[in-house]
Design a protein around this motif. Structure first.
Motif, short mmCIF file in Angstrom:
data_model
loop_
_atom_site.label_atom_id
_atom_site.label_comp_id
_atom_site.label_asym_id
_atom_site.label_seq_id
_atom_site.Cartn_x
_atom_site.Cartn_y
_atom_site.Cartn_z
N VAL A 1 -2.81 2.24 3.41
CA VAL A 1 -3.47 1.79 2.18
C VAL A 1 -4.63 2.71 1.82
CG1 VAL A 1 -4.61 -0.14 1.03
CG2 VAL A 1 -2.71 -0.59 2.57
N THR A 2 -5.33 3.23 2.82
CA THR A 2 -6.38 4.21 2.52
C THR A 2 -5.77 5.40 1.79
OG1 THR A 2 -7.49 3.59 4.58
CG2 THR A 2 -8.23 5.61 3.51
N LYS A 3 -4.67 5.88 2.32
CA LYS A 3 -4.00 7.03 1.71
C LYS A 3 -3.60 6.69 0.27
CE LYS A 3 0.32 8.52 2.57
NZ LYS A 3 1.50 8.92 3.36
N ILE A 4 -3.04 5.50 0.08
CA ILE A 4 -2.60 5.13 -1.27
C ILE A 4 -3.78 5.05 -2.24
CG2 ILE A 4 -1.50 3.33 -2.66
CD1 ILE A 4 0.24 2.64 -0.30
N MET A 5 -4.88 4.50 -1.77
CA MET A 5 -6.05 4.38 -2.66
C MET A 5 -6.55 5.77 -3.07
SD MET A 5 -8.15 1.04 -1.32
CE MET A 5 -8.54 1.67 0.30
N ILE A 6 -6.48 6.71 -2.13
CA ILE A 6 -6.91 8.07 -2.46
C ILE A 6 -5.96 8.69 -3.48
CG2 ILE A 6 -7.22 10.39 -1.53
CD1 ILE A 6 -8.23 9.01 1.07
N TYR A 7 -4.66 8.48 -3.29
CA TYR A 7 -3.71 8.99 -4.28
C TYR A 7 -3.88 8.27 -5.61
CZ TYR A 7 -1.08 11.99 -1.07
OH TYR A 7 -0.71 12.98 -0.23
N ALA A 8 -4.31 7.03 -5.57
CA ALA A 8 -4.54 6.31 -6.83
C ALA A 8 -5.67 6.97 -7.62
CB ALA A 8 -4.86 4.84 -6.56
N ILE B 1 -1.17 0.80 -10.34
CA ILE B 1 0.08 0.15 -9.90
C ILE B 1 1.10 1.21 -9.50
CG2 ILE B 1 2.00 -1.31 -10.66
CD1 ILE B 1 0.05 -2.53 -12.72
N GLY B 2 1.16 2.28 -10.31
CA GLY B 2 2.14 3.33 -10.06
C GLY B 2 1.92 3.99 -8.71
#
Ligand SMILES: Nc1ncnc2c1ncn2[C@@H]1O[C@H](COP(=O)(O)OP(=O)(O)OP(=O)(O)O)[C@@H](O)[C@H]1O
Ligand SMILES: [Mg+2]
Lengths: 338, 250
Positions: free
Chosen positions: A32-39, A262-263
């Motif tokens: 989730v950390t990784k996803i938030m950074i990509y967000a 979301i994406g």
């Protein structure tokens, strides 16, 4: 943004804040950390593509430059303070974006896409083929930065919460920005640049400013990424990542900040899913295939992205009502064209 | 009120390859005057507006706005200096509301692009001129409608409202009445009368009844050149104009 959308976003952020405390294990926190950074990367790109209508195919370069800058500025002497490390990395990415924007904005359409890609490839080869960036192997971060005495970014929870805070900040900043005169002018440029010029807007500086802000925000994401992984390599600047960022915002729904959010989640969770050997066994190696099929299907069913999902569902539930309203829409469109 | 020249075009020329779309046209737009430009299809009327407004560069000639030589100025700079234009083909922001179309146009005069923390709709100078412009064009009841969804005639009204919202001194209107109903045409002509005292207005129009009613001066163009100029009576009775233009068109 109207109320229900604001509440949706607030709930997402609240859920993210609670996640580590209600059962998010080490692996989950890492993902989730990784996803938030990509967000953050996706949001930065949304400012260019969804808001201003500039399809940039080189966003990874800004992300990568932010990441490399964070590592190079950290040095080998001891932990840096994140309070200057992040702004310095953002600045490095923004300066590069200024140069790329100044030149690429003189072109249009497909040429613009090609030029931004070409600049990103240049940055890629600079770190790939020169000693500056450690070549293919990349470089390690000797010391993760700190925030004061207490907060050390080696701790996954600190990293998680700080990334979340940064994501909320970026989202909030862009929300305010898009409602400002600057943001409305960018939207006007997307919809009808000719009219914007006709009414008195010199559009080039607006687009350039959007480029620089977008580059800086992507750089912020990149710096966080480097701090999280403790390691950077040229792949951070590759066109694969630029393409992935574009897919995130398209999948989520162009023209909406929450679409980028979301994406990013949808895209990266799907990727984790198709990469999971526990589910797909040997086939997990071919995760690109599964991703491709799902994305094509999603775009076909949801042309406006995942943000359009509630509307599509509402129409489905209304049953034949959906068909009628479609005819009604056609009628009014004909009325308009007469 | 004094009849001073607000916009002056001298020997304006534009070539597209071998075609001379506008050939050494000189024109003066005075305050308190509606100057109509009429001519056959392809005579170069829209091109003339594009040249005066700076949308396309001149091949030759010069443009003077409010006493300043603006030949080298970009279109946005001319627009900010008080040169407003409307388009023959609707050039609106279809996905925005009618109000937002006007507000964004008004914002051009109060850009403050750096004030990123201030909401655009809190800028009362631009919201006020947007409302005023929409009111003048008769769009009060449509403010919240999506601009792409209103009728063609209403889009023509919006086209004018967006031009007015920038509070121009000089108006270049490209066939504003085309596609409007009788009632809307009346409103538009009344609006031109109202604007006339402190604006200089160039009106390109095919509706001859309207032109002869509202214009103080008429310029007739054929194939890129001016063949006649004068007050409505003079033009109505000019034999050349009858042969070259009115004869065919009517
Ligand atoms: N971008 C362009 N490239 C080449 N030729 C052009 C271009 N724009 C206009 N022309 C030509 O210039 C001439 C003048 O066109 P213009 O649109 O100014 O005529 P007009 O008087 O406005 O006609 P209408 O009454 O049909 O609007 C025409 O022959 C047209 O084909
Ligand atoms: Mg024309």
């Amino acid at each position: 943004m109207d109320k229900s959308k604001g509440i949706f976003v607030a709930l997402v952020f609240m859920a993210l804040a609670l996640y580590p405390f209600v059962g998010g294990g080490g692996y989950g926190i890492d993902i989730v950390t990784k996803i938030m950074i990509y967000a953050i990367l996706a949001l930065s790109l949304e400012l260019l593509v969804g808001t201003t209508g500039l399809v940039c195919f080189g966003q990874a370069a800004f992300f990568g430059i932010g990441a490399y800058a964070a590592v190079l500025f950290s040095g080998e002497q001891g932990a840096a303070s994140i309070l200057w490390l992040l702004p310095a990395s953002m600045l490095a990415a923004a300066v590069y974006a200024l140069a790329v924007g100044a030149l690429s904005l003189r072109t249009r359409g497909v040429y613009f896409i090609m030029v931004t890609l070409a600049f990103a490839q240049m940055a890629y080869f600079v770190v790939h083929d020169t000693p500056l960036g450690g070549g293919t192997d990349g470089i390690y971060l000797y010391f993760r930065p700190t925030l004061g005495e207490k907060l050390k970014f080696d701790e996954p929870l600190v990293m998680y919460l700080f990334s979340l805070g940064t994501l909320v900040f970026v989202f909030g900043f862009l929300t305010v920005l898009l409602n400002s005169r600057f943001g409305r002018a960018l939207a006007g440029i997307r919809v009808n640049e000719q009219r914007m010029r006709g009414t008195g807007f010199t559009t080039y500086p607006y687009k350039l400013a959007a480029f620089v802000i977008s580059g800086g925000l992507a750089g912020l994401g990149g710096a966080l990424f480097a701090i999280k992984d403790g390691f950077v390599n040229p792949e951070l600047m590759s066109w694969h990542l630029s393409g992935a960022a574009l897919m995130m915002i398209i999948l989520g729904g162009l023209g909406h900040l929450r679409g980028a959010l979301i994406g990013a989640f949808a895209f990266l969770l799907l990727q984790e899913f198709f990469k999971a050997e526990a589910i797909f066994g040997e086939f997990a190696k071919h995760w690109h295939l599964g991703m491709g099929i799902v994305i094509i299907a999603a775009v076909a069913v949801l042309p406006r992205g995942l943000v359009g999902l509630p509307e599509v569902l509402r129409k489905r539930l209304a049953g034949s009502g959906g068909g009628e309203s479609r005819i009604g829409g056609l009628k009014s469109a004909q009325g308009g064209a007469k | 009120m004094a009849n001073d020249v607000l916009l002056r075009g001298k020997d304006i020329t534009r070539r597209w390859g071998g075609l001379v779309a506008v050939n050494k046209v000189s024109i003066e737009l005075e305050r308190n005057c509606v100057h109509a430009v009429i001519g056959t299809n392809g005579a170069g009327k829209s091109t003339l507006i594009n040249l005066l407004s700076g949308e396309i560069p001149l091949s030759d000639g010069s443009v003077e706005l409010l006493g300043k030589d603006v030949t080298g100025w970009t279109q946005p700079k001319r627009a900010r200096a008080g040169l407003g234009r409307s388009y023959q083909r609707n050039t609106i922001f279809p996905s925005f509301s009618v109000f937002e179309n006007c507000r964004l146009a008004a914002q051009a005069k109060h850009q403050k692009g750096w004030a990123w923390w201030e909401r655009a709709d809190r800028c009362s100078v631009s919201t006020d001129s947007a409302r005023d412009a929409a009111h003048r064009a008769g769009l009060d009841k449509l403010m919240d409608r999506t601009a792409g969804m209103i009728s063609h005639g209403q889009k023509r009204q919006l086209e004018i409202a967006m031009c007015l919202a920038t509070d121009p001194k000089v108006l270049l209107l490209d066939e504003p009445l085309a596609g409007m109903g009788a009632e809307e045409t009346e409103r538009m002509l009344a609006m031109l009368d109202e604007l006339r005292p402190d604006h200089a207005i160039l009106l390109v129009e095919h509706d001859m009844d309207a032109v002869f009613r509202v214009a103080n001066q008429i310029t007739v163009m054929v194939n890129g050149t001016v063949i006649a100029r004068g007050d409505p009576d003079f033009i109505r009775n000019s034999p050349e104009v009858r042969v070259a233009y009115l004869g065919e068109g009517h």
